[in-house]
Design a protein around this motif. Structure first.
Motif, PDB file in Angstrom:
ATOM      1  N   ALA A  16     -57.564  61.369  41.629  1.00 49.69           N
ATOM      2  CA  ALA A  16     -56.934  62.284  42.584  1.00 49.69           C
ATOM      3  C   ALA A  16     -57.094  61.824  44.033  1.00 49.69           C
ATOM      4  N   LEU A  17     -57.949  60.829  44.275  1.00 43.21           N
ATOM      5  CA  LEU A  17     -58.163  60.334  45.634  1.00 43.21           C
ATOM      6  C   LEU A  17     -56.999  59.457  46.082  1.00 43.21           C
ATOM      7  N   ARG A  18     -56.698  59.503  47.366  1.00 42.86           N
ATOM      8  CA  ARG A  18     -55.678  58.622  47.940  1.00 42.86           C
ATOM      9  C   ARG A  18     -56.235  57.196  48.012  1.00 42.86           C
ATOM     10  N   PRO A  19     -55.382  56.180  47.996  1.00 39.54           N
ATOM     11  CA  PRO A  19     -55.854  54.793  48.076  1.00 39.54           C
ATOM     12  C   PRO A  19     -56.757  54.528  49.285  1.00 39.54           C
ATOM     13  N   ASP A  20     -56.434  55.109  50.443  1.00 37.28           N
ATOM     14  CA  ASP A  20     -57.278  54.885  51.622  1.00 37.28           C
ATOM     15  C   ASP A  20     -58.643  55.556  51.468  1.00 37.28           C
ATOM     16  N   GLU A  21     -58.708  56.671  50.741  1.00 37.31           N
ATOM     17  CA  GLU A  21     -59.990  57.327  50.475  1.00 37.31           C
ATOM     18  C   GLU A  21     -60.842  56.472  49.532  1.00 37.31           C
ATOM     19  N   ILE A  22     -60.183  55.897  48.535  1.00 37.71           N
ATOM     20  CA  ILE A  22     -60.891  55.021  47.603  1.00 37.71           C
ATOM     21  C   ILE A  22     -61.431  53.802  48.340  1.00 37.71           C
ATOM     22  N   GLU A  23     -60.609  53.186  49.176  1.00 37.44           N
ATOM     23  CA  GLU A  23     -61.039  52.005  49.933  1.00 37.44           C
ATOM     24  C   GLU A  23     -62.211  52.341  50.854  1.00 37.44           C
ATOM     25  N   ALA A  24     -62.148  53.480  51.539  1.00 40.91           N
ATOM     26  CA  ALA A  24     -63.244  53.879  52.424  1.00 40.91           C
ATOM     27  C   ALA A  24     -64.535  54.073  51.648  1.00 40.91           C
ATOM     28  N   LEU A  25     -64.423  54.600  50.467  1.00 41.51           N
ATOM     29  CA  LEU A  25     -65.584  54.840  49.619  1.00 41.51           C
ATOM     30  C   LEU A  25     -66.141  53.536  49.050  1.00 41.51           C
ATOM     31  N   VAL A  26     -65.286  52.759  48.421  1.00 42.87           N
ATOM     32  CA  VAL A  26     -65.704  51.532  47.746  1.00 42.87           C
ATOM     33  C   VAL A  26     -66.219  50.495  48.746  1.00 42.87           C
ATOM     34  N   SER A  27     -65.684  50.478  49.956  1.00 40.37           N
ATOM     35  CA  SER A  27     -66.121  49.493  50.947  1.00 40.37           C
ATOM     36  C   SER A  27     -67.578  49.697  51.368  1.00 40.37           C
ATOM     37  N   GLN A  28     -68.126  50.877  51.134  1.00 37.56           N
ATOM     38  CA  GLN A  28     -69.522  51.157  51.473  1.00 37.56           C
ATOM     39  C   GLN A  28     -70.493  50.712  50.382  1.00 37.56           C
ATOM     40  N   CYS A  29     -69.983  50.439  49.200  1.00 42.35           N
ATOM     41  CA  CYS A  29     -70.837  50.142  48.048  1.00 42.35           C
ATOM     42  C   CYS A  29     -71.653  48.857  48.173  1.00 42.35           C
ATOM     43  N   PRO A  30     -71.082  47.730  48.608  1.00 44.74           N
ATOM     44  CA  PRO A  30     -71.887  46.501  48.655  1.00 44.74           C
ATOM     45  C   PRO A  30     -73.163  46.640  49.496  1.00 44.74           C
ATOM     46  N   ALA A  31     -73.083  47.285  50.630  1.00 47.33           N
ATOM     47  CA  ALA A  31     -74.271  47.453  51.479  1.00 47.33           C
ATOM     48  C   ALA A  31     -75.318  48.329  50.792  1.00 47.33           C
ATOM     49  N   ARG A  32     -74.871  49.375  50.118  1.00 46.86           N
ATOM     50  CA  ARG A  32     -75.802  50.245  49.393  1.00 46.86           C
ATOM     51  C   ARG A  32     -76.435  49.497  48.223  1.00 46.86           C
ATOM     52  N   ASP A  33     -75.634  48.725  47.497  1.00 44.25           N
ATOM     53  CA  ASP A  33     -76.153  47.919  46.390  1.00 44.25           C
ATOM     54  C   ASP A  33     -77.206  46.931  46.897  1.00 44.25           C
TER      55      ASP A  33
END
Length: 123
Positions: A16-33
């Motif tokens: 249900a998320l918009r593509p830009d919402e997904i990108e904003a979310l996923v782009s934060q993952c590498p730093a957290r990992d």
């Protein structure tokens, strides 16, 4: 003690998320990992493949039945996993709290389940 971390998501919420919402979310993952791995306590971590490639195997009438996809009755699906070697349950929770699924993505239904486990290496 070893702990298995299962990172869940809810496919319907994520879809249900918009593509830009997904990108904003996923782009934060590498730093957290990387923060999680930098503790030196993460034995392994993996993201799981696309649900379209999953198979479920069940015993049926003395044979193995294979079906496509994850277990269909689940509302949440495991999207990743990790193993932590922690000195205490509190340390395991602190490290697992760094995982993106524990800190980001509430709108995608993300969550982490942390399970104590006995670790056996084959031989």
């Amino acid at each position: 003690m070893k702990y298995l971390g299962l990172a869940y998501f809810t496919p319907e919420k994520f879809a249900a998320l918009r593509p830009d919402e997904i990108e904003a979310l996923v782009s934060q993952c590498p730093a957290r990992d990387e923060q999680m791995r930098a503790t030196g306590k993460v034995m392994m971590a993996a993201s799981l493949g696309d649900l379209d490639g999953w198979k479920t195997l069940r015993p049926r009438n003395g044979r193995t039945q294979v079906s496509d996809g994850p277990y269909t009755e689940a509302k949440e699906v495991v999207g990743g996993l990790f193993i932590i070697d922690a000195d205490s349950p509190e340390e395991a929770v602190r490290i697992a709290s760094l995982h993106p699924a524990a800190t980001l993505g509430e709108e995608g239904g993300w969550a982490v389940e942390l399970i104590p486990m006995e670790f056996h290496v084959g031989g």
